[in-house]
Design an enzyme around this catalytic site. Structure first.
Site, PDB file in Angstrom:
ATOM      1  N   CYS A  41      -8.766   6.333   9.971  1.00  0.00           N
ATOM      2  CA  CYS A  41      -9.118   5.052   9.330  1.00  0.00           C
ATOM      3  C   CYS A  41      -8.174   3.932   9.746  1.00  0.00           C
ATOM      4  CB  CYS A  41      -9.154   5.173   7.811  1.00  0.00           C
ATOM      5  SG  CYS A  41     -10.500   6.191   7.232  1.00  0.00           S
ATOM      6  N   ASP A  55       0.871  -1.163   0.000  1.00  0.00           N
ATOM      7  CA  ASP A  55       0.000   0.000   0.000  1.00  0.00           C
ATOM      8  C   ASP A  55       0.919   1.227   0.000  1.00  0.00           C
ATOM      9  OD1 ASP A  55      -1.434   2.230   0.709  1.00  0.00           O
ATOM     10  OD2 ASP A  55      -2.476   1.303   2.402  1.00  0.00           O
ATOM     11  N   LYS A  60      -2.627  12.191  -3.607  1.00  0.00           N
ATOM     12  CA  LYS A  60      -1.623  12.404  -2.559  1.00  0.00           C
ATOM     13  C   LYS A  60      -0.261  12.740  -3.179  1.00  0.00           C
ATOM     14  CE  LYS A  60      -3.940   9.134   0.530  1.00  0.00           C
ATOM     15  NZ  LYS A  60      -4.643   9.847   1.588  1.00  0.00           N
ATOM     16  N   GLN A  96       0.938   6.461   1.046  1.00  0.00           N
ATOM     17  CA  GLN A  96       1.723   7.498   1.717  1.00  0.00           C
ATOM     18  C   GLN A  96       3.185   7.521   1.284  1.00  0.00           C
ATOM     19  OE1 GLN A  96       0.426   9.822   3.573  1.00  0.00           O
ATOM     20  NE2 GLN A  96      -1.605   8.900   3.632  1.00  0.00           N
TER      21      GLN A  96
END
Lengths: 143, 407
Positions: B364, B200, B226, B203
């Site tokens: 989250c 993932d 992002k 970020q």
């Protein structure tokens, strides 16, 4: 005891003094929370939590001499301040007065833009729950 | 080399405004970054000059739009150093990318009693799709524990690995804490037992140089918004052999080779996974974000962001009542904290009144918050356009609030 209308006028003029400065307005709301009547630890249970609030809000109501007595608490200071405003307006009144009450001070002080949309939804949920208690007591009284 | 931050700020129109009568300080970059003028211009230009449905169109506009769309795919390939652009699939975002893997790879290759490993610090979007899959297939979800600093316990991860492990799906950099996970070690250990690895990268991609071939990850999911790019657009990278072996995720136009009422054959990758008219405008504009990275250089951006994080830590650490959450030694520029005696919502609202945009709550990552025994945190996350003087304002604000409850 002042009427619901009179107390709302008082609140509106208090907020007018604070003016446009959002920071001091929020500090003021937080301070108001300190005036809340102590909330019994034993009532801090899930059944008393108001659904629809992001922060935790506990609310109870008792009938004293035909009038509704509210007690409330929250885990956030700003929310406590908001509840204390509602209690100041609605506490110790007859159910029909509470049910009829038009809480226009919220819009008049521009609360929506002070606290944002999430907390505004929570505030509506609090009012709804306070009115539901009043309705329950009214139904009981009329039975 | 130090960056000219004022010049960079000049590229972002949204930063130049006041909120509640104070200059905006935007510290919510882990939620979404602001967009440079070049991205906004690319969006407008597309609609003003090139708007057309892509692929299969026999006219000039369709041809142009198709070319620009595919140019972005190539730019993404270069951005993450994939072998070929066919391994780049456009999705709605990281969440959809992960769900695509769960629904397509997961449904085909994960069965009863197989195991999927995630970590304690996953975003809900890297938890729920696997729970749904496990429920459907009778597979088992295993969780890597973390330490107090918010770092994965690698030896515990190794103990979870076995022949039953089919997939390790792990966050590269934590959105709530900023922790950068040792993904290369994780990938190698997972591969040693025959498991595939999904990263993932929501970020990490904006801060770290990504080389999917060197990492050898099987999948990488991330979002354009992002990365100083448009919202509603994400990427799934997958190795060709995996993507080819996986069934389609959505059925419809674009993803087919031939349709008859008896049988449909599917298109080649990446089109097999891009059913329907895609988000053409945002894909095209995304190239401008990737060009923005190129023009400054990720290492220089990271050096600046790291210096902001170090400065913020230094300024805030001695404030009485300041509680940092997530103190890993290797972090992206995310600063999560609480103020003793104050709810994060209240801190966020007070900072907002000062013009400072932060995020508050569980981010989250409810299981992670539970691990730390807290309801949530206040999160300030820094982007390339942030400055030390903005951090000074944050420090003043936090100090003032902390004094209220920590006399």
């Amino acid at each position: 005891m002042s009427s619901i209308k009179e107390i709302q006028e008082e609140i509106v003029s208090e907020f007018e003094i604070l003016g446009e400065d959002k920071e001091s307005t929020i500090f003021y709301i937080m301070e108001l929370g300190e005036n809340l009547e102590a909330f019994p630890e034993s009532e801090r249970v899930d059944e008393n939590i108001i659904k629809g609030c992001q922060s935790k809000v506990w609310l109870t109501a008792d009938e004293v001499d035909g009038k509704v007595h509210y007690k409330a608490d929250s885990n956030t200071d700003i929310t406590k301040g908001l509840i204390s405003l509602l209690i100041r307006v609605l506490n110790n009144r007859r159910p029909e007065e509470i049910l009829k009450a038009d809480l226009n001070f919220i819009e008049r002080i521009g609360m929506g833009s002070i606290i944002g949309s999430q907390r505004s939804n929570g505030l509506s949920a609090m009012i709804k729950q306070m009115k539901l208690y009043a309705l329950a007591f009214q139904t009981k009284q009329n039975a | 080399m130090s960056l000219d931050i004022q010049k960079i700020r000049g590229l972002f129109p949204v930063l130049h405004q006041e909120v509640h009568g104070k200059p905006l300080i935007y510290f919510d970059n882990a939620a979404t970054t602001q967009k440079p003028q070049s991205v906004l211009d690319a969006l407008t230009k597309y609609y003003e000059h090139d708007n057309s449905n892509i692929h299969r169109g026999a006219h000039a506009l369709a041809d142009r739009a198709t070319r620009y769309y595919e140019d972005t795919r190539e730019a993404v390939r270069e951005f993450i150093k994939a072998r070929e652009s066919a391994e780049i699939i456009f999705t709605k975002g990281t969440t959809e990318s992960i769900n695509l893997v769960a629904q397509s790879f997961g449904r085909k290759f994960i069965g009863k009693d197989d195991e999927i490993i995630i970590s304690t610090m996953e975003h809900h979007s890297n938890i729920v799709p696997w729970q749904m899959l496990c429920e459907e297939k009778g597979a088992v979800l295993k969780i890597i524990p973390i330490n107090e600093a918010g770092e994965i316990l690698f030896e515990e991860f190794e103990k979870l690995l076995s022949k039953k492990t089919k997939l390790v799906s792990i966050v590269h950099a934590s959105n709530a804490l900023g922790t950068i996970n040792p993904v290369k070690k994780i990938i190698d250990a997972a591969h040693a037992v025959g498991a595939k690895v999904l990263l993932d990268g929501a970020q990490s991609t904006s801060h770290l140089e990504i080389d999917v071939q060197a990492l050898d990850c099987d999948f990488l999911a991330f979002s354009a918004h992002k990365l100083y790019g448009p919202t509603g657009l994400g990427v799934l990278y997958g190795k060709r052999e995996l993507l080819e072996a996986m069934p389609p995720f959505l059925g419809g136009g674009e993803m087919i080779k031939e349709v008859t009422f008896e049988k449909t054959t599917y298109n080649d990758i990446p089109f097999k996974f891009e059913a329907g008219t895609p988000n053409i405008a945002d894909v095209i504009a995304f190239k401008a974000s990737l060009d923005f990275f190129k023009s400054i250089g990720k290492p220089a951006m990271k050096a600046h962001e790291d210096s902001l994080l170090a400065y913020a830590n230094e300024q805030l650490k001695d404030i009485k009542g300041f509680i940092p959450v997530g103190t890993a030694s290797d972090k992206v520029s995310v600063l999560s904290f609480n103020i003793n005696g104050m709810h994060p919502f209240d801190v966020g609202q007070m900072l907002d009144a000062k013009g400072i945009a932060v995020r508050t709550g569980h981010h989250c990552t409810q299981p992670l918050m539970k691990r730390f025994g807290i309801e949530g945190t206040v999160r300030a996350s820094f982007g390339v356009y942030n400055t030390k003087s903005e951090i000074d304002k944050l420090t003043e604000g936090v100090a003032q609030l902390a004094r209220l409850k920590n006399k």
